[in-house]
Scaffold this active site. Structure first.
Site, PDB file in Angstrom:
ATOM      1  N   SER A  37      -1.344  20.482  -5.795  1.00  0.00           N
ATOM      2  CA  SER A  37      -0.700  20.627  -4.485  1.00  0.00           C
ATOM      3  C   SER A  37      -1.685  20.954  -3.368  1.00  0.00           C
ATOM      4  O   SER A  37      -1.387  20.741  -2.198  1.00  0.00           O
ATOM      5  CB  SER A  37       0.379  21.718  -4.558  1.00  0.00           C
ATOM      6  OG  SER A  37      -0.172  22.916  -5.064  1.00  0.00           O
ATOM      7  N   GLY A  39      -6.196  21.789  -2.336  1.00  0.00           N
ATOM      8  CA  GLY A  39      -7.606  21.853  -2.713  1.00  0.00           C
ATOM      9  C   GLY A  39      -8.108  20.685  -3.537  1.00  0.00           C
ATOM     10  O   GLY A  39      -7.859  19.510  -3.221  1.00  0.00           O
ATOM     11  N   ILE A  40      -8.811  21.014  -4.606  1.00  0.00           N
ATOM     12  CA  ILE A  40      -9.469  20.000  -5.438  1.00  0.00           C
ATOM     13  C   ILE A  40      -8.438  19.063  -6.075  1.00  0.00           C
ATOM     14  O   ILE A  40      -8.630  17.846  -6.117  1.00  0.00           O
ATOM     15  CB  ILE A  40     -10.327  20.695  -6.528  1.00  0.00           C
ATOM     16  CG1 ILE A  40     -11.474  21.464  -5.855  1.00  0.00           C
ATOM     17  CG2 ILE A  40     -10.851  19.698  -7.532  1.00  0.00           C
ATOM     18  CD1 ILE A  40     -12.188  22.459  -6.768  1.00  0.00           C
ATOM     19  N   GLY A  41      -7.332  19.645  -6.570  1.00  0.00           N
ATOM     20  CA  GLY A  41      -6.298  18.824  -7.225  1.00  0.00           C
ATOM     21  C   GLY A  41      -5.696  17.811  -6.268  1.00  0.00           C
ATOM     22  O   GLY A  41      -5.493  16.639  -6.624  1.00  0.00           O
ATOM     23  N   TYR A 179     -11.438  37.114 -12.834  1.00  0.00           N
ATOM     24  CA  TYR A 179     -11.596  35.653 -12.713  1.00  0.00           C
ATOM     25  C   TYR A 179     -12.627  35.141 -13.716  1.00  0.00           C
ATOM     26  O   TYR A 179     -12.367  34.219 -14.483  1.00  0.00           O
ATOM     27  CB  TYR A 179     -12.024  35.314 -11.285  1.00  0.00           C
ATOM     28  CG  TYR A 179     -12.269  33.844 -11.023  1.00  0.00           C
ATOM     29  CD1 TYR A 179     -11.231  32.916 -11.095  1.00  0.00           C
ATOM     30  CD2 TYR A 179     -13.543  33.370 -10.682  1.00  0.00           C
ATOM     31  CE1 TYR A 179     -11.445  31.562 -10.836  1.00  0.00           C
ATOM     32  CE2 TYR A 179     -13.762  32.023 -10.418  1.00  0.00           C
ATOM     33  CZ  TYR A 179     -12.716  31.122 -10.491  1.00  0.00           C
ATOM     34  OH  TYR A 179     -12.937  29.785 -10.234  1.00  0.00           O
TER      35      TYR A 179
HETATM   36  N1  LIG Z   1     -12.880  26.841  -4.655  1.00  0.00           N
HETATM   37  C1  LIG Z   1     -13.945  27.221  -5.335  1.00  0.00           C
HETATM   38  O1  LIG Z   1     -14.940  27.755  -4.766  1.00  0.00           O
HETATM   39  C2  LIG Z   1     -14.034  26.966  -6.821  1.00  0.00           C
HETATM   40  C3  LIG Z   1     -15.283  27.149  -7.448  1.00  0.00           C
HETATM   41  C4  LIG Z   1     -15.370  26.933  -8.822  1.00  0.00           C
HETATM   42  C5  LIG Z   1     -14.264  26.539  -9.550  1.00  0.00           C
HETATM   43  N2  LIG Z   1     -13.059  26.368  -8.912  1.00  0.00           N
HETATM   44  C6  LIG Z   1     -11.899  25.977  -9.714  1.00  0.00           C
HETATM   45  O2  LIG Z   1     -11.310  24.828  -9.140  1.00  0.00           O
HETATM   46  C7  LIG Z   1      -9.918  24.784  -9.506  1.00  0.00           C
HETATM   47  C8  LIG Z   1      -9.094  24.409  -8.281  1.00  0.00           C
HETATM   48  O3  LIG Z   1      -9.248  25.412  -7.305  1.00  0.00           O
HETATM   49  P1  LIG Z   1      -9.147  25.141  -5.718  1.00  0.00           P
HETATM   50  O4  LIG Z   1     -10.411  25.647  -5.136  1.00  0.00           O
HETATM   51  O5  LIG Z   1      -8.698  23.756  -5.453  1.00  0.00           O
HETATM   52  O6  LIG Z   1      -8.024  26.209  -5.361  1.00  0.00           O
HETATM   53  P2  LIG Z   1      -6.619  26.069  -4.581  1.00  0.00           P
HETATM   54  O7  LIG Z   1      -6.804  25.246  -3.356  1.00  0.00           O
HETATM   55  O8  LIG Z   1      -6.130  27.460  -4.434  1.00  0.00           O
HETATM   56  O9  LIG Z   1      -5.700  25.278  -5.592  1.00  0.00           O
HETATM   57  C9  LIG Z   1      -5.237  25.864  -6.786  1.00  0.00           C
HETATM   58  C10 LIG Z   1      -4.138  24.990  -7.347  1.00  0.00           C
HETATM   59  O10 LIG Z   1      -3.594  25.641  -8.502  1.00  0.00           O
HETATM   60  C11 LIG Z   1      -2.167  25.716  -8.347  1.00  0.00           C
HETATM   61  N3  LIG Z   1      -1.638  26.911  -8.989  1.00  0.00           N
HETATM   62  C12 LIG Z   1      -1.953  28.206  -8.696  1.00  0.00           C
HETATM   63  N4  LIG Z   1      -1.206  29.048  -9.432  1.00  0.00           N
HETATM   64  C13 LIG Z   1      -0.404  28.270 -10.210  1.00  0.00           C
HETATM   65  C14 LIG Z   1       0.586  28.550 -11.183  1.00  0.00           C
HETATM   66  N5  LIG Z   1       0.911  29.815 -11.506  1.00  0.00           N
HETATM   67  N6  LIG Z   1       1.222  27.514 -11.787  1.00  0.00           N
HETATM   68  C15 LIG Z   1       0.907  26.240 -11.460  1.00  0.00           C
HETATM   69  N7  LIG Z   1      -0.032  25.904 -10.558  1.00  0.00           N
HETATM   70  C16 LIG Z   1      -0.675  26.907  -9.938  1.00  0.00           C
HETATM   71  C17 LIG Z   1      -1.960  25.760  -6.839  1.00  0.00           C
HETATM   72  O11 LIG Z   1      -0.679  25.291  -6.455  1.00  0.00           O
HETATM   73  P3  LIG Z   1       0.604  26.199  -6.121  1.00  0.00           P
HETATM   74  O12 LIG Z   1       0.130  27.373  -5.319  1.00  0.00           O
HETATM   75  O13 LIG Z   1       1.489  25.245  -5.385  1.00  0.00           O
HETATM   76  O14 LIG Z   1       1.142  26.575  -7.450  1.00  0.00           O
HETATM   77  C18 LIG Z   1      -3.015  24.772  -6.358  1.00  0.00           C
HETATM   78  O15 LIG Z   1      -2.526  23.462  -6.420  1.00  0.00           O
HETATM   79  C19 LIG Z   1      -9.589  26.163 -10.100  1.00  0.00           C
HETATM   80  O16 LIG Z   1      -9.508  26.068 -11.494  1.00  0.00           O
HETATM   81  C20 LIG Z   1     -10.796  27.020  -9.707  1.00  0.00           C
HETATM   82  O17 LIG Z   1     -11.027  28.063 -10.633  1.00  0.00           O
HETATM   83  C21 LIG Z   1     -12.924  26.569  -7.558  1.00  0.00           C
END
Ligand SMILES: NC(=O)c1ccc[n+]([C@@H]2O[C@H](COP(=O)([O-])OP(=O)(O)OC[C@H]3O[C@@H](n4cnc5c(N)ncnc54)[C@H](OP(=O)(O)O)[C@@H]3O)[C@@H](O)[C@H]2O)c1
Length: 279
Positions: A37, A39-41, A179
């Site tokens: 929904s 960010g990366i997804g 985390y």
């Molecule tokens: N951003 C960074 O700096 C970074 C760095 C290294 C690794 N990562 C990894 O990259 C991945 C994506 O992160 P992002 O940066 O794109 O963060 P994000 O923008 O916060 O997106 C996180 C996604 O996970 C979903 N999510 C969160 N809680 C959930 C739940 N309880 N059930 C189902 N879905 C859930 C959120 O959607 P809803 O809120 O709609 O549920 C959202 O679509 C994560 O695994 C993170 O650990 C990120």
């Protein structure tokens, strides 16, 4: 995609992607993206929207999933959405029942949904739930889904792509216990099961990411000035990993960090408390 500054251009080399190879590889396949929904997804869903695959987009926020679905469809893609909270058993069971209703199941599972918390241990003494909710989403959710998905992925000669963090390979930083422990737990799980899965024809990829400019890093003010990847760039890396079936992605400079984490561990453990005391 927003452009990078000079330092970001040095740190984050461009990813050359063959749309033709990606499209050929994905023809007729079903790709499940958790956390689609934002960010990366979301960026990955848009990246794959011009391929002839079917997407299943999973997250909690239904309105946002509907928006992403609409954008995918406007781009000529095909996406189903499934709103579920993956930290609760009922949400996971509903998703499992939904996938079971698909005659061919899925071919590729992108484990991307993630929860990040940065908090001092002294602000966490009455917050056991922080440790429970990071483990619930970052570790137990993908483990439970994969226990169900493995036979399907074996039949389809499928793929698992885990969106991880480069920090899990390095010396852990203070305030990131919840985390980092949860991301490391799943990374270890994947690395342990990968050889067995490979024998059965399931390929696995670990994407070790640096900071990425998404809402996840917004609460940490200091990160607004630090170099960070764009989510669209990460989406290209994941898309390329799909048709290249590469085992890992690590930014080029992270190798020095990993080596330094081993060689200079004692120095780090000596210097960090001094730094914390002086703050
Ligand atoms: N951003 C960074 O700096 C970074 C760095 C290294 C690794 N990562 C990894 O990259 C991945 C994506 O992160 P992002 O940066 O794109 O963060 P994000 O923008 O916060 O997106 C996180 C996604 O996970 C979903 N999510 C969160 N809680 C959930 C739940 N309880 N059930 C189902 N879905 C859930 C959120 O959607 P809803 O809120 O709609 O549920 C959202 O679509 C994560 O695994 C993170 O650990 C990120």
């Amino acid at each position: 995609m927003k452009s990078y500054n000079l330092l970001e251009n040095i740190l984050f080399w461009p990813t050359f992607l063959s749309d033709k190879s990606l499209n050929n590889f994905l023809k007729g396949k079903t790709v499940l993206i958790s956390g689609a929904s934002y960010g990366i997804g979301e960026a990955l869903a848009m990246r794959l929207s011009s391929s002839s695959c079917r997407l299943i987009l999973v997250a909690r926020t239904e309105e946002k999933l509907l928006e992403v679905q609409k954008k995918v469809q406007e781009n000529g893609g095909d996406a189903d959405i499934f709103a579920a909270d993956l930290t609760v058993e009922a949400g996971l069971d509903k998703l499992i029942a939904y996938i079971s209703s698909k005659p061919k199941g899925i071919d590729i599972f992108i484990n991307n949904a993630g929860k990040s918390i940065r908090r001092s241990i002294y602000d966490s003494l009455d917050r056991f739930h922080d440790f429970q909710r990071t483990m619930a989403l970052n570790y137990f959710a993908p483990v439970k889904l994969l226990l169900f998905l493995i036979p399907i992925l074996e039949k389809n000669k499928g793929q698992i792509i885990n969106v991880s963090a480069v920090n899990v390979l390095m010396v852990p930083a203070p305030k990131w216990a919840a985390y980092q422990a949860s991301k490391t737990a799943f990374d270890q799980w994947m690395r342990s099961v990968s050889p067995e899965l490979e024998v059965k024809g399931i390929s696995t990829t670990a994407i070790y990411l640096p900071l990425v400019r998404t809402r996840m890093i917004e609460p940490t003010a200091a990160y607004s000035k630090m170099p960070a990847m764009q989510p669209e760039h990460v989406a290209r890396i994941i898309a390329k990993s799909i048709y290249k079936k590469r085992r890992i992605f690590i930014p080029w400079w992270a190798m020095f960090g990993i080596l330094g984490s081993v060689i200079f561990r004692r120095l780090w453990e000596w210097a960090v408390p001094i730094n914390l005391k002086n703050k």
